[in-house]
Design a protein around this motif. Structure first.
Motif, mmCIF file in Angstrom:
data_model
loop_
_atom_site.group_PDB
_atom_site.id
_atom_site.type_symbol
_atom_site.label_atom_id
_atom_site.label_comp_id
_atom_site.label_asym_id
_atom_site.label_seq_id
_atom_site.Cartn_x
_atom_site.Cartn_y
_atom_site.Cartn_z
ATOM 1 N N GLU A 79 -42.445 18.952 -20.929
ATOM 2 C CA GLU A 79 -41.542 20.054 -21.242
ATOM 3 C C GLU A 79 -41.368 20.152 -22.748
ATOM 4 O O GLU A 79 -40.970 19.173 -23.390
ATOM 5 C CB GLU A 79 -40.200 19.814 -20.534
ATOM 6 C CG GLU A 79 -39.092 20.784 -20.876
ATOM 7 C CD GLU A 79 -39.408 22.228 -20.505
ATOM 8 O OE1 GLU A 79 -39.474 22.518 -19.303
ATOM 9 O OE2 GLU A 79 -39.595 23.053 -21.416
ATOM 10 N N SER A 80 -41.694 21.340 -23.292
ATOM 11 C CA SER A 80 -41.450 21.646 -24.710
ATOM 12 C C SER A 80 -42.057 20.622 -25.677
ATOM 13 O O SER A 80 -41.464 20.305 -26.697
ATOM 14 C CB SER A 80 -39.951 21.747 -24.999
ATOM 15 O OG SER A 80 -39.325 22.625 -24.118
ATOM 16 N N TYR B 200 -42.542 29.831 -22.227
ATOM 17 C CA TYR B 200 -41.388 29.239 -21.552
ATOM 18 C C TYR B 200 -41.759 28.809 -20.132
ATOM 19 O O TYR B 200 -42.750 29.287 -19.563
ATOM 20 C CB TYR B 200 -40.172 30.170 -21.582
ATOM 21 C CG TYR B 200 -40.362 31.488 -20.878
ATOM 22 C CD1 TYR B 200 -41.021 32.537 -21.489
ATOM 23 C CD2 TYR B 200 -39.859 31.673 -19.591
ATOM 24 C CE1 TYR B 200 -41.200 33.743 -20.839
ATOM 25 C CE2 TYR B 200 -40.029 32.884 -18.937
ATOM 26 C CZ TYR B 200 -40.701 33.912 -19.565
ATOM 27 O OH TYR B 200 -40.875 35.096 -18.910
ATOM 28 N N THR B 201 -40.968 27.906 -19.606
ATOM 29 C CA THR B 201 -41.294 27.164 -18.387
ATOM 30 C C THR B 201 -41.711 28.037 -17.211
ATOM 31 O O THR B 201 -42.784 27.836 -16.633
ATOM 32 C CB THR B 201 -40.075 26.305 -17.971
ATOM 33 O OG1 THR B 201 -39.565 25.663 -19.124
ATOM 34 C CG2 THR B 201 -40.454 25.278 -16.919
ATOM 35 N N ASP C 217 -45.648 22.163 -20.436
ATOM 36 C CA ASP C 217 -45.591 23.564 -19.965
ATOM 37 C C ASP C 217 -45.824 24.551 -21.112
ATOM 38 O O ASP C 217 -46.435 25.588 -20.948
ATOM 39 C CB ASP C 217 -44.275 23.847 -19.217
ATOM 40 C CG ASP C 217 -43.033 23.653 -20.070
ATOM 41 O OD1 ASP C 217 -43.111 23.021 -21.149
ATOM 42 O OD2 ASP C 217 -41.962 24.153 -19.655
ATOM 43 N N HIS C 218 -45.323 24.190 -22.297
ATOM 44 C CA HIS C 218 -45.533 24.970 -23.530
ATOM 45 C C HIS C 218 -45.197 24.053 -24.680
ATOM 46 O O HIS C 218 -44.756 22.923 -24.442
ATOM 47 C CB HIS C 218 -44.643 26.234 -23.552
ATOM 48 C CG HIS C 218 -43.219 25.921 -23.240
ATOM 49 N ND1 HIS C 218 -42.373 25.403 -24.182
ATOM 50 C CD2 HIS C 218 -42.519 25.983 -22.083
ATOM 51 C CE1 HIS C 218 -41.200 25.177 -23.618
ATOM 52 N NE2 HIS C 218 -41.250 25.500 -22.332
HETATM 53 ZN ZN LIG Z 1 -40.406 24.709 -20.680
#
Ligand SMILES: [Zn+2]
Length: 483
Positions: free
Chosen positions: A167-168, A208-209, A378-379
């Motif tokens: 995540e991120s 974004y997710t 995810d990004h």
């Molecule tokens: Zn995300």
């Protein structure tokens, strides 16, 4: 109403000028995950500027003058005469007033619902509620698509396939990808030992997710004309290939903008959420909370297992993503112009360091097994790296490369490398190929030797027929890696 819309208009003008975009649902979503320091920095950099302050003062003064003038007009009474005159005037002009009034109402309503932020957000919120109430329909359509997708051949045999979705996390803050600070010492070590295959040019398909998850696990691609759920998904296919599918998540199963953790988790044979399904929680637990659940599952594993692990990774607020003992980096280690930038960057780097520990802990559990682990984020994330003095991930229109340049690695156990030397050679041949995560389902199927009707060899990064010209449009430009 005038004041309200003036505020939204000013907001839009400001956002268009500064970021080339109007207020957007993703922006709100992102803002909800933004920490107070970022807000403070945002305010001092963009909002509290001289033209904006003067503009607001001028606007308030103009409004005060208008109100004063209107009050003066209504206070002047020439009694009966004015009254009669008004009625005559009203009757005379009634048709015109009705027509004009209707036109004005229509015009205002049109602006309200098509042009203004308020209207757009009302319609977007309506869309969000619509998507939630549509969930049964989405699930039914996913089921239809799953049934329509034919398995042409299935030679899958890898007993442990683990997919970690980070995540991120931008690869530009990982020492594995050349970052100046040692933020990923454990993965670095595994890389040196030849266990980790590092893909150097993979970008995320979204900023974004939610948008990323729609496409990673289905045949849906970025800029697709049809909805993501009108495509077959990987979980249904794997189930039919006799994989026991498990969903382990440290992300929330709830969310106003729809929730793919809930949808995909529901498809899998087993789902395990850290966050309660009944109550939305704004705080998150550390990712290590997933490990006991993973151990419990491993102790009763099936013949063929597909384990999906959704981390909370390095999502803001960064300082809450790691325990104290991972506070290795401080502002002094960071090369940023402001004190605040240094501090937040150090916190992000500590979160990356802890993420390295978590990914390594997962890997550790499969060292003695015939296992392969795929890890991507995810990004990415922007962390005060360009001149915007900003940390976070925004919409594509105002995004930058740090928000899509993600880590993409495959870890293969010793047993796996012994069993599948041809796969290992395919990993080695693919490391520098240009890729985007919405094509990933093709790679997964290829990796597991499953062929279905929608599978395309040219979209698998591991395939000899890989297409180097797969589109990678980002913000209306073809993405090209910065060397
Ligand atoms: Zn995300």
């Amino acid at each position: 109403m005038i004041i309200l819309f003036a505020i939204f208009l000013l907001t839009d003008i400001f956002l268009i000028r500064k970021f080339g975009n109007v207020l957007h649902v993703n922006m709100i979503q992102i803002a909800m995950g933004t920490n107070p320091l970022t807000v403070k920095s945002f305010l001092s950099n963009y909002v509290l500027t001289v033209p904006v302050i003067f503009g607001v003062i001028f606007f308030i003064a103009a409004l005060a003058l208008l109100v004063k003038g209107l009050r003066k007009f209504f206070n002047t009474r020439s009694e009966e005469r004015l009254k009669r005159f008004s009625i005559d005037l009203l009757i005379m002009f009634l048709p015109i007033i009705l027509i004009w009034g209707g036109m004005i109402v229509w015009f205002v309503a049109d602006i309200l619902f098509k042009q203004t932020t308020l209207g757009r957000n009302i319609s977007r919120c309506a869309q969000a509620f619509d998507s939630i109430s549509n969930e049964p329909k989405i699930l039914a359509e996913m089921d239809t698509q799953a049934k329509a997708e034919k398995i042409l051949s299935d030679n899958s045999s890898v007993p442990y396939v683990i997919f970690i979705l980070g995540e991120s996390t931008t690869r530009n803050h990982m020492s594995l990808y050349g970052y100046k600070l040692p933020t990923t010492p454990l993965l670095d070590l595994r890389f040196e030992r030849g266990e980790v295959f590092k893909f150097t040019d993979t970008i995320s398909c979204a900023n974004y997710t939610l948008a990323a998850m729609e496409k990673i696990f289905t045949f849906s691609e970025k800029d697709d004309a049809v909805e993501w759920y009108r495509h077959a998904n990987i979980f249904n296919i794997l189930q039919r290939a006799n994989y026991h599918t498990v969903w382990l998540s440290n992300q929330s199963p709830l969310g106003l903008w729809g929730n793919l953790d809930r949808i995909y988790g529901g498809i899998c044979d087993e789902e395990f959420f850290i966050e309660p399904k009944e109550k939305f929680s704004f705080s998150r637990k550390l990712d290590e909370i997933l490990l006991p659940a993973l151990d419990e599952y491993i102790s009763r594993a099936h013949e063929k297992n597909f384990l999906f692990i959704h981390l909370y990774g390095t999502h803001s607020t960064y300082s809450e993503r790691y325990p104290k003992k991972f506070s290795k980096f401080t502002g002094d280690d960071e090369d940023k112009p402001t004190k605040e930038g240094k501090k937040i960057t150090a916190e992000y780097d500590n979160a990356v360091l802890y993420n390295d520990f978590i990914v390594n802990e997962i890997i550790r559990r499969f060292e003695d097994k015939n296992a392969v682990i795929i890890y991507i984020s995810d990004h990415g994330e922007e962390v005060f790296d360009d001149d915007r003095e900003f940390a976070g991930h925004s919409m594509e229109e105002s995004g930058n490369r740090n928000m899509i340049e993600i880590p993409a690695i495959i870890w293969a156990s010793e047993k796996f490398r012994e069993h599948y030397p041809e796969k290992v050679s395919a990993f080695a041949a693919a490391l520098d190929r240009p890729y985007r995560t919405d094509y990933l389902i093709h790679t997964l199927l290829d990796l597991l030797d499953i062929r279905t009707t929608s599978f395309e060899p040219r979209k698998s990064i591991l395939n000899a027929q890989f297409d180097y010209a797969l589109p990678r449009i980002y913000n209306q430009q073809p993405y090209i890696k910065d060397e």
